[in-house]
Design a protein around this motif. Sequence first.
Motif, PDB file in Angstrom:
ATOM      1  N   GLY A 262       1.128  -0.849   0.102  1.00  0.00           N
ATOM      2  CA  GLY A 262      -0.108  -0.110  -0.177  1.00  0.00           C
ATOM      3  C   GLY A 262       0.802   1.168  -0.169  1.00  0.00           C
ATOM      4  N   LYS A 263       2.332   1.088   0.059  1.00  0.00           N
ATOM      5  CA  LYS A 263       2.859   2.332   0.093  1.00  0.00           C
ATOM      6  C   LYS A 263       3.171   2.583  -0.879  1.00  0.00           C
ATOM      7  CE  LYS A 263       5.505   1.745   5.029  1.00  0.00           C
ATOM      8  NZ  LYS A 263       6.649   1.568   5.205  1.00  0.00           N
ATOM      9  N   ILE A 264       3.450   4.011  -1.654  1.00  0.00           N
ATOM     10  CA  ILE A 264       4.084   4.459  -3.023  1.00  0.00           C
ATOM     11  C   ILE A 264       5.358   4.999  -3.582  1.00  0.00           C
ATOM     12  CG2 ILE A 264       3.540   6.234  -4.409  1.00  0.00           C
ATOM     13  CD1 ILE A 264       0.391   4.923  -3.780  1.00  0.00           C
ATOM     14  N   ARG A 265       5.556   4.397  -4.038  1.00  0.00           N
ATOM     15  CA  ARG A 265       7.587   4.330  -4.458  1.00  0.00           C
ATOM     16  C   ARG A 265       6.821   5.792  -6.219  1.00  0.00           C
ATOM     17  NH1 ARG A 265      11.729  -0.736  -4.420  1.00  0.00           N
ATOM     18  NH2 ARG A 265      11.183  -1.307  -1.975  1.00  0.00           N
ATOM     19  N   ALA A 266       7.775   6.177  -5.771  1.00  0.00           N
ATOM     20  CA  ALA A 266       7.824   7.733  -7.109  1.00  0.00           C
ATOM     21  C   ALA A 266       9.079   8.558  -6.836  1.00  0.00           C
ATOM     22  CB  ALA A 266       7.219   8.481  -6.198  1.00  0.00           C
ATOM     23  N   LYS A 267       9.469   8.635  -7.765  1.00  0.00           N
ATOM     24  CA  LYS A 267      11.091   8.941  -8.406  1.00  0.00           C
ATOM     25  C   LYS A 267      11.043  10.503  -8.947  1.00  0.00           C
ATOM     26  CE  LYS A 267      11.905   4.715 -10.021  1.00  0.00           C
ATOM     27  NZ  LYS A 267      12.009   3.789 -11.407  1.00  0.00           N
ATOM     28  N   GLY A 268      11.801  11.437  -8.288  1.00  0.00           N
ATOM     29  CA  GLY A 268      11.521  12.755  -8.838  1.00  0.00           C
ATOM     30  C   GLY A 268      13.065  12.987  -9.732  1.00  0.00           C
ATOM     31  N   ILE A 269      13.635  14.033 -10.158  1.00  0.00           N
ATOM     32  CA  ILE A 269      14.551  14.219 -10.438  1.00  0.00           C
ATOM     33  C   ILE A 269      15.025  15.644 -11.060  1.00  0.00           C
ATOM     34  CG2 ILE A 269      13.549  14.444 -12.997  1.00  0.00           C
ATOM     35  CD1 ILE A 269      16.008  12.654 -14.176  1.00  0.00           C
TER      36      ILE A 269
ATOM     37  N   GLY B  62      28.651  13.435   0.532  1.00  0.00           N
ATOM     38  CA  GLY B  62      28.524  14.583   1.382  1.00  0.00           C
ATOM     39  C   GLY B  62      27.797  15.472   1.162  1.00  0.00           C
ATOM     40  N   GLY B  63      27.735  16.588  -0.223  1.00  0.00           N
ATOM     41  CA  GLY B  63      25.709  17.300  -0.617  1.00  0.00           C
ATOM     42  C   GLY B  63      25.275  16.506  -0.700  1.00  0.00           C
ATOM     43  N   MET B  64      24.676  15.438  -1.138  1.00  0.00           N
ATOM     44  CA  MET B  64      22.940  14.664  -1.038  1.00  0.00           C
ATOM     45  C   MET B  64      22.824  14.521   0.267  1.00  0.00           C
ATOM     46  SD  MET B  64      25.007  11.957  -4.364  1.00  0.00           S
ATOM     47  CE  MET B  64      23.244  11.023  -4.041  1.00  0.00           C
ATOM     48  N   TYR B  65      23.274  14.348   0.917  1.00  0.00           N
ATOM     49  CA  TYR B  65      23.247  14.069   2.544  1.00  0.00           C
ATOM     50  C   TYR B  65      22.729  15.724   2.710  1.00  0.00           C
ATOM     51  CZ  TYR B  65      22.967  14.526   7.931  1.00  0.00           C
ATOM     52  OH  TYR B  65      23.386  15.119   8.939  1.00  0.00           O
ATOM     53  N   LEU B  66      23.141  16.270   2.822  1.00  0.00           N
ATOM     54  CA  LEU B  66      23.398  18.178   3.329  1.00  0.00           C
ATOM     55  C   LEU B  66      21.988  18.233   2.770  1.00  0.00           C
ATOM     56  CD1 LEU B  66      24.511  20.029   5.169  1.00  0.00           C
ATOM     57  CD2 LEU B  66      25.698  20.776   3.054  1.00  0.00           C
ATOM     58  N   GLY B  67      21.717  18.034   1.593  1.00  0.00           N
ATOM     59  CA  GLY B  67      20.855  18.491   0.443  1.00  0.00           C
ATOM     60  C   GLY B  67      19.014  17.933   1.280  1.00  0.00           C
ATOM     61  N   LEU B  68      19.891  16.838   1.677  1.00  0.00           N
ATOM     62  CA  LEU B  68      18.354  15.746   1.578  1.00  0.00           C
ATOM     63  C   LEU B  68      18.013  16.360   3.463  1.00  0.00           C
ATOM     64  CD1 LEU B  68      18.707  12.694   0.710  1.00  0.00           C
ATOM     65  CD2 LEU B  68      17.524  13.543  -0.250  1.00  0.00           C
ATOM     66  N   SER B  69      19.306  16.129   4.278  1.00  0.00           N
ATOM     67  CA  SER B  69      19.163  17.198   5.256  1.00  0.00           C
ATOM     68  C   SER B  69      18.385  18.135   5.563  1.00  0.00           C
ATOM     69  CB  SER B  69      20.137  17.016   5.968  1.00  0.00           C
ATOM     70  OG  SER B  69      19.542  17.297   7.148  1.00  0.00           O
ATOM     71  N   PHE B  70      18.379  19.477   4.150  1.00  0.00           N
ATOM     72  CA  PHE B  70      18.074  20.583   4.770  1.00  0.00           C
ATOM     73  C   PHE B  70      16.627  20.539   3.851  1.00  0.00           C
ATOM     74  CE2 PHE B  70      17.913  23.378   0.698  1.00  0.00           C
ATOM     75  CZ  PHE B  70      17.384  24.559   0.743  1.00  0.00           C
ATOM     76  N   ALA B  71      16.401  19.490   2.896  1.00  0.00           N
ATOM     77  CA  ALA B  71      15.045  19.594   2.257  1.00  0.00           C
ATOM     78  C   ALA B  71      14.050  18.934   2.962  1.00  0.00           C
ATOM     79  CB  ALA B  71      15.100  19.074   1.345  1.00  0.00           C
TER      80      ALA B  71
ATOM     81  N   LEU C 162      13.806  15.605  -3.900  1.00  0.00           N
ATOM     82  CA  LEU C 162      13.501  15.220  -3.159  1.00  0.00           C
ATOM     83  C   LEU C 162      11.829  15.757  -2.935  1.00  0.00           C
ATOM     84  CD1 LEU C 162      13.219  13.482  -0.604  1.00  0.00           C
ATOM     85  CD2 LEU C 162      13.942  15.884   0.237  1.00  0.00           C
ATOM     86  N   ALA C 163      11.675  17.465  -3.250  1.00  0.00           N
ATOM     87  CA  ALA C 163      10.163  17.578  -3.901  1.00  0.00           C
ATOM     88  C   ALA C 163       9.637  16.914  -4.582  1.00  0.00           C
ATOM     89  CB  ALA C 163      10.306  18.819  -3.790  1.00  0.00           C
ATOM     90  N   ASN C 164       9.790  16.719  -5.999  1.00  0.00           N
ATOM     91  CA  ASN C 164       9.694  16.202  -7.306  1.00  0.00           C
ATOM     92  C   ASN C 164       8.795  15.477  -6.729  1.00  0.00           C
ATOM     93  OD1 ASN C 164       9.636  18.763  -8.522  1.00  0.00           O
ATOM     94  ND2 ASN C 164      11.808  18.073  -9.752  1.00  0.00           N
ATOM     95  N   SER C 165       9.805  14.385  -5.285  1.00  0.00           N
ATOM     96  CA  SER C 165       9.276  13.237  -5.736  1.00  0.00           C
ATOM     97  C   SER C 165       8.051  12.790  -4.375  1.00  0.00           C
ATOM     98  CB  SER C 165      10.729  12.189  -5.378  1.00  0.00           C
ATOM     99  OG  SER C 165      10.903  12.330  -4.326  1.00  0.00           O
TER     100      SER C 165
END
Length: 775
Positions: free
Chosen positions: A440-447, A671-680, A744-747
């Motif tokens: 029942g969960k949704i898997r979605a992708k964003g670019i 490292g940048g990906m982690y930082l961006g995901l955390s901030f987002a 992340l917001a798009n996904s």
Amino acid sequence: MNIGKAVQRIDAVEKAAGTVRYLGDYSMPGLLHAKLVTSTHAHAKIISIDTKEAWKVPGVRAIVTGKVFPFHIGPILADRPPLAFEKVRYHGEPLAIVVADQEYQAKQAAGKVKIEYEPLPVVNSVQQAFQKDSPLVHENSGQYQKIISNVYPVQGTNIGSHIKIRKGDFISAWDSCDVKITKNFSFNLSDHAALETRGARVEINPAGKVIVHSTTQSPYTIKKVLNQFFNIEVGNIIVHAPMVGGAFGGKGTVQLEPLAYLASKSVGGKLVKLDYEREEDMITAPCHIGFDATVKLGATQDGMLVAGQYTYLIDSGAYTDQAAGITRAAALDCTGPYHIPNVWCDSYCMYTNHPFGTSYRGYGHPELTFAVERTMDMLARELNICPIQLRKQNTIKPGHTSPTQAVITADNIGDAEKCIDRAKELIEWDKGERIETESGKIRAKGISSFWKTSTTATNAQSAVILTFEADGSVNLNCAAIELGQGTKTILAQILAEKLGTEIDKVHVTMELNTQYDPHQWRTVASSTTFLAGRAVISAADHAIAQLKKTASIAMQCSIEDLDVGGGRVYLKPNPEYGVNIKDIALGYTYPNGHAIEGQVIGTGKHIQRRLTPMDKETGFGKPGPWWSVGAQAVEVEWSKNDYTYKVLKAVTVLDGGTIINPATAAQQMRGGMYLGLSFASSEGYIFDGQGLVQNPQLRTYQMLRFGEQPAEYIVDFIETPSADGPFGARGIGEYGVIGMAGALANSLSAAAEVELSQLPLHPEYIWKVKKEHAT
């Protein structure tokens, strides 16, 4: 031999062994301690500062207030007093410094300083700041000294700077568009949260030398600021910088050092230590800007972008600091990596009564990219076009022009379309953008596509000195700061490649001393590999010329017949004939004792070339040397029941030109990906109605915690060499963070089937938007 090789970082062993010394590890007898008295109001007049009780605390040597130095400083616009006088403009602003024998004494005394305030109306958002009837944070902003010419405060408003981009004929083009959309996006200020808090040590020795030890990305900027505003001769300022325990842009500005200087001066020049505690580091020190964006895109029916209008309101907090520069950077790359013939951008640096903003990894680009990439997804849905196809058909290419009308060439940009295709492949886009699982969960992708130019000063520069040892090894001295990014390993690889030797023959000093390390603009803007790398190549060429000259005399041959490599200088036609570098590194000595030439010392430098300021009215100009481009993608698993989500996979594909060290480059991206995901996903200050920060501790300031990171970080590179870069490299340091918020917001927007336009992306926020959408 060394370029393109995953060489182990040269500081890895020391860090793993725990023997690296950071600023906090240094101490000495007689060291005095300083603590700050900070404001409990976000906006108030200072009626009085009562220090009587504080002076009764044993060990107190001095108490410094704003009356000692009632002037303004700043890197771009001089609008900030080191210590507030007349009024305070943000919660946590320094009002006084207490200097004592022991840290606990200084802290106890600071708590006894009594401030009487007269509260003033608080400006608590950029939207409020932008209103004509808003209270003024600065009544006389038009009178402040401009340190850099292209900053434009507007007197009588809360606008600290206004940057314009005018390309093409936006108004006519907008009227002709088949499809038009207008969207708004926002998020609040946040923290850099570097592992090491900021700190400084300052003493003024009997000879008048001002000796500074600092956690800084910009040692030569410290010299510049102390010279400009405190009238100290540049040659009398010596800055030491040890290894830095993380920065993310937050240590690129100057704040603690003037305070520590005033503290030292108050006690006769004795060495004074001033360190931020974590809460001070979060709200007294400069932070990451807030942002409000309105994006308007107009396109043809088949999805070709025709016109774009961008209004960016940057929450710079109480002072402009580097936010004025971020305002400019956001404008010059306002469109993202897309070809749009008609562009209209207004980027505003807005004063509020929040902690003031400064550089943050990406320098305005994660912020603008979030807004642009969200709008691109919304436009794709409006047009019923695949969001990847919309991006690809509008990608900026050689022959196009940037928003500032700089010509895009094959030499100054990478291949954004290849990056998108590779990211699409790695995220497995064709297996489904949105899938409902059996649970029942949704898997979605964003670019998200992204770009950034290196917005340095037009005269940004770097220099390098090489000194050869008797064993043929070489010392590399430069003023680049090692703050975890691995820059000095990269510089060692570049030098080893030029000399044709192994990297273990190159010794790089991690600590910095401005008395013997040559000038470096700053370690910011993803510019260090480019600037210092070019300087290394120049210095290596200088050293090689000396080696060949000495060898030619020793071997009695022509310089043109010689080459260098493998620890030797040898004859090109007959490599078996040659001389070891160790035998000529300190000159050559004949069997009869006569000697020639002496030590090989290579010097090199590089300065930015052919860059121009931006025109005030149109933005026309060439503000950066090249653009690195890329694409990022995220896959999430989202629960329809409780609105929580998990990031399953995060992808980055970057065209950084030649990748000098694939291992450290991939680490930079992760490292940048982690930082961006955390901030987002979770970060941001919470303000009450009076502008007070409600979450100024790591216990309450939410970051992406261990275990919440993606199960997979996937990194790949496209390598389109840059003509100007060292061995074809472009800067890559900031790029891992830039597109993460947008992806992340798009996904999550795809997963929840609503349009998400604010950060952070808390489950509660998604629930609220979903609820509003349902009604």
